[in-house]
Design a protein around this motif. Structure first.
Motif, PDB file in Angstrom:
ATOM      1  N   HIS A  84     -15.056  72.368  16.035  1.00  0.00           N
ATOM      2  CA  HIS A  84     -13.899  71.663  15.512  1.00  0.00           C
ATOM      3  C   HIS A  84     -13.465  70.505  16.409  1.00  0.00           C
ATOM      4  O   HIS A  84     -12.547  69.763  16.067  1.00  0.00           O
ATOM      5  CB  HIS A  84     -12.735  72.624  15.285  1.00  0.00           C
ATOM      6  CG  HIS A  84     -12.288  73.346  16.533  1.00  0.00           C
ATOM      7  ND1 HIS A  84     -11.636  72.709  17.561  1.00  0.00           N
ATOM      8  CD2 HIS A  84     -12.406  74.640  16.897  1.00  0.00           C
ATOM      9  CE1 HIS A  84     -11.351  73.587  18.513  1.00  0.00           C
ATOM     10  NE2 HIS A  84     -11.808  74.762  18.140  1.00  0.00           N
ATOM     11  N   ASP A  85     -14.126  70.344  17.564  1.00  0.00           N
ATOM     12  CA  ASP A  85     -13.832  69.198  18.414  1.00  0.00           C
ATOM     13  C   ASP A  85     -14.655  67.971  18.023  1.00  0.00           C
ATOM     14  O   ASP A  85     -14.457  66.899  18.590  1.00  0.00           O
ATOM     15  CB  ASP A  85     -14.096  69.532  19.887  1.00  0.00           C
ATOM     16  CG  ASP A  85     -12.985  70.394  20.456  1.00  0.00           C
ATOM     17  OD1 ASP A  85     -11.942  70.511  19.785  1.00  0.00           O
ATOM     18  OD2 ASP A  85     -13.157  70.944  21.546  1.00  0.00           O
ATOM     19  N   PHE A  86     -15.600  68.128  17.106  1.00  0.00           N
ATOM     20  CA  PHE A  86     -16.442  66.999  16.709  1.00  0.00           C
ATOM     21  C   PHE A  86     -15.627  66.004  15.884  1.00  0.00           C
ATOM     22  O   PHE A  86     -14.800  66.385  15.059  1.00  0.00           O
ATOM     23  CB  PHE A  86     -17.621  67.485  15.857  1.00  0.00           C
ATOM     24  CG  PHE A  86     -18.722  68.135  16.643  1.00  0.00           C
ATOM     25  CD1 PHE A  86     -19.898  68.491  16.032  1.00  0.00           C
ATOM     26  CD2 PHE A  86     -18.588  68.387  17.993  1.00  0.00           C
ATOM     27  CE1 PHE A  86     -20.920  69.081  16.741  1.00  0.00           C
ATOM     28  CE2 PHE A  86     -19.598  68.978  18.713  1.00  0.00           C
ATOM     29  CZ  PHE A  86     -20.778  69.329  18.085  1.00  0.00           C
ATOM     30  N   ARG A  87     -15.916  64.759  16.050  1.00  0.00           N
ATOM     31  CA  ARG A  87     -15.334  63.749  15.170  1.00  0.00           C
ATOM     32  C   ARG A  87     -16.070  63.811  13.827  1.00  0.00           C
ATOM     33  O   ARG A  87     -17.186  64.333  13.747  1.00  0.00           O
ATOM     34  CB  ARG A  87     -15.452  62.365  15.792  1.00  0.00           C
ATOM     35  CG  ARG A  87     -16.875  61.849  15.928  1.00  0.00           C
ATOM     36  CD  ARG A  87     -16.921  60.542  16.703  1.00  0.00           C
ATOM     37  NE  ARG A  87     -18.230  59.923  16.652  1.00  0.00           N
ATOM     38  CZ  ARG A  87     -19.241  60.246  17.444  1.00  0.00           C
ATOM     39  NH1 ARG A  87     -19.082  61.186  18.358  1.00  0.00           N
ATOM     40  NH2 ARG A  87     -20.405  59.622  17.331  1.00  0.00           N
ATOM     41  N   ALA A  99     -16.737  68.157   8.236  1.00  0.00           N
ATOM     42  CA  ALA A  99     -15.310  67.981   7.997  1.00  0.00           C
ATOM     43  C   ALA A  99     -14.951  68.142   6.526  1.00  0.00           C
ATOM     44  O   ALA A  99     -14.011  68.846   6.181  1.00  0.00           O
ATOM     45  CB  ALA A  99     -14.863  66.614   8.508  1.00  0.00           C
ATOM     46  N   SER A 100     -15.708  67.518   5.626  1.00  0.00           N
ATOM     47  CA  SER A 100     -15.364  67.540   4.207  1.00  0.00           C
ATOM     48  C   SER A 100     -15.978  68.715   3.469  1.00  0.00           C
ATOM     49  O   SER A 100     -15.624  68.968   2.318  1.00  0.00           O
ATOM     50  CB  SER A 100     -15.818  66.241   3.539  1.00  0.00           C
ATOM     51  OG  SER A 100     -17.230  66.130   3.587  1.00  0.00           O
ATOM     52  N   ALA A 149     -27.262  58.788   4.111  1.00  0.00           N
ATOM     53  CA  ALA A 149     -26.551  58.738   5.388  1.00  0.00           C
ATOM     54  C   ALA A 149     -27.146  59.806   6.297  1.00  0.00           C
ATOM     55  O   ALA A 149     -27.704  60.801   5.816  1.00  0.00           O
ATOM     56  CB  ALA A 149     -25.055  58.968   5.201  1.00  0.00           C
ATOM     57  N   VAL A 150     -27.031  59.598   7.601  1.00  0.00           N
ATOM     58  CA  VAL A 150     -27.574  60.534   8.589  1.00  0.00           C
ATOM     59  C   VAL A 150     -26.439  60.957   9.516  1.00  0.00           C
ATOM     60  O   VAL A 150     -25.834  60.107  10.182  1.00  0.00           O
ATOM     61  CB  VAL A 150     -28.706  59.889   9.414  1.00  0.00           C
ATOM     62  CG1 VAL A 150     -29.268  60.885  10.419  1.00  0.00           C
ATOM     63  CG2 VAL A 150     -29.811  59.383   8.488  1.00  0.00           C
ATOM     64  N   PRO A 151     -26.088  62.256   9.562  1.00  0.00           N
ATOM     65  CA  PRO A 151     -25.035  62.708  10.475  1.00  0.00           C
ATOM     66  C   PRO A 151     -25.364  62.345  11.919  1.00  0.00           C
ATOM     67  O   PRO A 151     -26.520  62.441  12.345  1.00  0.00           O
ATOM     68  CB  PRO A 151     -25.008  64.229  10.267  1.00  0.00           C
ATOM     69  CG  PRO A 151     -25.587  64.430   8.895  1.00  0.00           C
ATOM     70  CD  PRO A 151     -26.610  63.354   8.724  1.00  0.00           C
ATOM     71  N   ARG A 196     -18.737  60.261   5.261  1.00  0.00           N
ATOM     72  CA  ARG A 196     -20.016  59.575   5.083  1.00  0.00           C
ATOM     73  C   ARG A 196     -20.003  58.224   5.788  1.00  0.00           C
ATOM     74  O   ARG A 196     -21.016  57.781   6.344  1.00  0.00           O
ATOM     75  CB  ARG A 196     -20.282  59.401   3.594  1.00  0.00           C
ATOM     76  CG  ARG A 196     -21.644  58.828   3.250  1.00  0.00           C
ATOM     77  CD  ARG A 196     -21.895  58.934   1.761  1.00  0.00           C
ATOM     78  NE  ARG A 196     -23.090  58.208   1.382  1.00  0.00           N
ATOM     79  CZ  ARG A 196     -23.119  56.920   1.066  1.00  0.00           C
ATOM     80  NH1 ARG A 196     -22.010  56.203   1.099  1.00  0.00           N
ATOM     81  NH2 ARG A 196     -24.253  56.345   0.736  1.00  0.00           N
ATOM     82  N   PHE A 197     -18.842  57.562   5.786  1.00  0.00           N
ATOM     83  CA  PHE A 197     -18.715  56.289   6.481  1.00  0.00           C
ATOM     84  C   PHE A 197     -18.890  56.479   7.993  1.00  0.00           C
ATOM     85  O   PHE A 197     -19.379  55.582   8.689  1.00  0.00           O
ATOM     86  CB  PHE A 197     -17.350  55.659   6.187  1.00  0.00           C
ATOM     87  CG  PHE A 197     -17.128  54.338   6.859  1.00  0.00           C
ATOM     88  CD1 PHE A 197     -17.723  53.182   6.369  1.00  0.00           C
ATOM     89  CD2 PHE A 197     -16.346  54.242   8.004  1.00  0.00           C
ATOM     90  CE1 PHE A 197     -17.525  51.957   6.992  1.00  0.00           C
ATOM     91  CE2 PHE A 197     -16.148  53.032   8.635  1.00  0.00           C
ATOM     92  CZ  PHE A 197     -16.740  51.880   8.124  1.00  0.00           C
ATOM     93  N   ALA A 198     -18.509  57.657   8.516  1.00  0.00           N
ATOM     94  CA  ALA A 198     -18.640  57.935   9.949  1.00  0.00           C
ATOM     95  C   ALA A 198     -20.071  58.277  10.342  1.00  0.00           C
ATOM     96  O   ALA A 198     -20.390  58.350  11.537  1.00  0.00           O
ATOM     97  CB  ALA A 198     -17.699  59.067  10.349  1.00  0.00           C
TER      98      ALA A 198
END
Length: 393
Positions: free
Chosen positions: A122-125, A159-160, A189-191, A290-292
């Motif tokens: 949960h500390d991940f952006r 997150a989502s 997109a690629v995490p 997804r933008f992140a």
């Protein structure tokens, strides 16, 4: 295999001054063999090459199954891992592995659990994802009179909680990567951080594909992710992935008849779309996450990694891939061919100008095992004058 007497005779003749080529003619062996015998201080002796145990690639997944359900029998395990050898051999290995498991323990107090080797999730952006396999208890009709269990690769946005899932033929890492690449392209997109649950993935399952160029392994994957400046970690504390597995288990119970993998894959895709549409999170939250993430063009080192290698046909003209045999024509005899594998296709290409042109043969990939396939979907031959389609392999 040369005998001790030949070794002694070669050394005696050389000590008497006989030239190497004359020794080779008298003993009916090659001059280089004579030189090798002269260099060897010991007579030649046969040594059986060391071979890895057939159970070695399956040990981790068998241990995982036994930890999850100690009452599983060897027959149950054989069906789940697609055991390729005798039942008695598996029983002996299962009995050995049972002894390595710790004794049952009492339940941990509330709040206790295993430590995760990775950072706290949960500390991940925003922009990370959890990835792992879900193993349905359902068997699938994979054709050619065979039924088999097939895993599902599940990817969940951290997150989502946006979902993606794909059915794949086996738990081998090469198949997991093929499915993972497909899911990344589906998200477009690629995490930036990929949290893998790797316990069910078998990186060393042999595909009977004898080619040094076939190096799609965890080491290669990690190295390419590092080049793309992506973080890859394994973690036991994966709440989003665990929740997705529970939902899949509830939605797809065991059915009395074995469905087709293609029908199940279509049903799975429809369910994922509905689950994403009805999720508690809004489309805006998925859009922000997804933008992140990284754009596919920024992770080309990873997405460019394909399941391909080199192989040579056997004497009957078959190339062995993932436990099946694909026929090539006389154009491929005694030549190393380039092979690319997806979940649905096997593409075999000539590595040069073979028998009148550059050949590309495309087969539908069989999810069964031990099948000989002789009728490709396409066979194209390219020459300086253009390309043409030919019949047969």
């Amino acid at each position: 295999m040369l005998s001790r007497e030949q070794w002694q005779e070669v050394r005696r003749l050389h000590a008497e001054g006989m030239p190497i080529k004359q020794i080779a003619r008298s003993q009916q062996i090659a001059p280089n063999t004579v030189r090798r015998l002269l260099r060897s201080p010991q007579p030649p002796r046969y040594q059986r090459p060391e071979r890895a145990s057939v159970a070695a690639p399956f040990e981790q997944v068998i241990l995982r199954l036994l930890r999850d359900d100690p009452a599983l029998t060897a027959a149950d395990i054989a069906r789940r891992v697609k055991w390729p050898a005798s039942a008695s051999l598996l029983r002996s290995h299962v009995a050995r592995l049972r002894k390595t498991l710790p004794p049952p323990q009492t339940a941990l107090p509330t709040g206790a659990g295993r430590l995760s080797p990775g950072p706290v999730l949960h500390d991940f952006r925003p922009g990370w994802a959890e990835i792992g396999l879900w193993l349905p208890a359902q068997e699938f009709d994979v054709g050619h009179g065979q039924c088999s269990t097939c895993p599902v690769l599940v990817m969940v946005a951290g997150a989502s909680r946006h979902l993606a899932a794909c059915l794949l033929p086996s738990t081998a890492f090469r198949d997991a990567w093929i499915a993972h690449r497909h899911l990344l392209q589906e998200w477009d997109a690629v995490p930036h951080t990929l949290c893998w649950d790797t316990e069910d993935i078998q990186p060393l399952v042999p595909w009977f594909f004898a080619a040094q160029g076939w190096d799609l392994s965890w080491d290669t994957y990690l190295a390419r992710a590092q080049l793309a400046d992506l973080t890859v970690q394994t973690s036991f504390a994966m709440p989003a992935l665990h929740a997705a597995r529970q939902r899949l288990k509830a939605e797809f119970p065991v059915r009395p008849s074995a469905p087709s993998p293609y029908a199940f894959a279509a049903e799975l895709k429809s369910w994922v779309d509905d689950a994403n549409a009805s999720a508690a999170s809004t489309p805006e939250s998925w859009a922000r996450e997804r933008f992140a993430m990284r754009a596919p063009a920024e992770a080309s080192e990873l997405l460019g990694l394909r399941a391909q290698g080199r192989a040579m046909p056997d004497d009957d003209g078959y190339v062995t891939i993932a436990g099946n045999y694909y026929l090539v024509g006389i154009w491929g005899a005694r030549r190393r061919l380039t092979v690319e594998v997806t979940d649905t296709e096997v593409v075999i290409r000539s590595s040069g100008y073979h028998a009148g042109g550059f050949h590309v043969v495309t087969y539908a990939r069989s999810w069964a095992q031990g099948v000989r396939l002789t009728h490709p979907q396409h066979h194209t031959v390219s020459t300086p004058g253009g390309s043409r389609t030919v019949q047969g392999p």
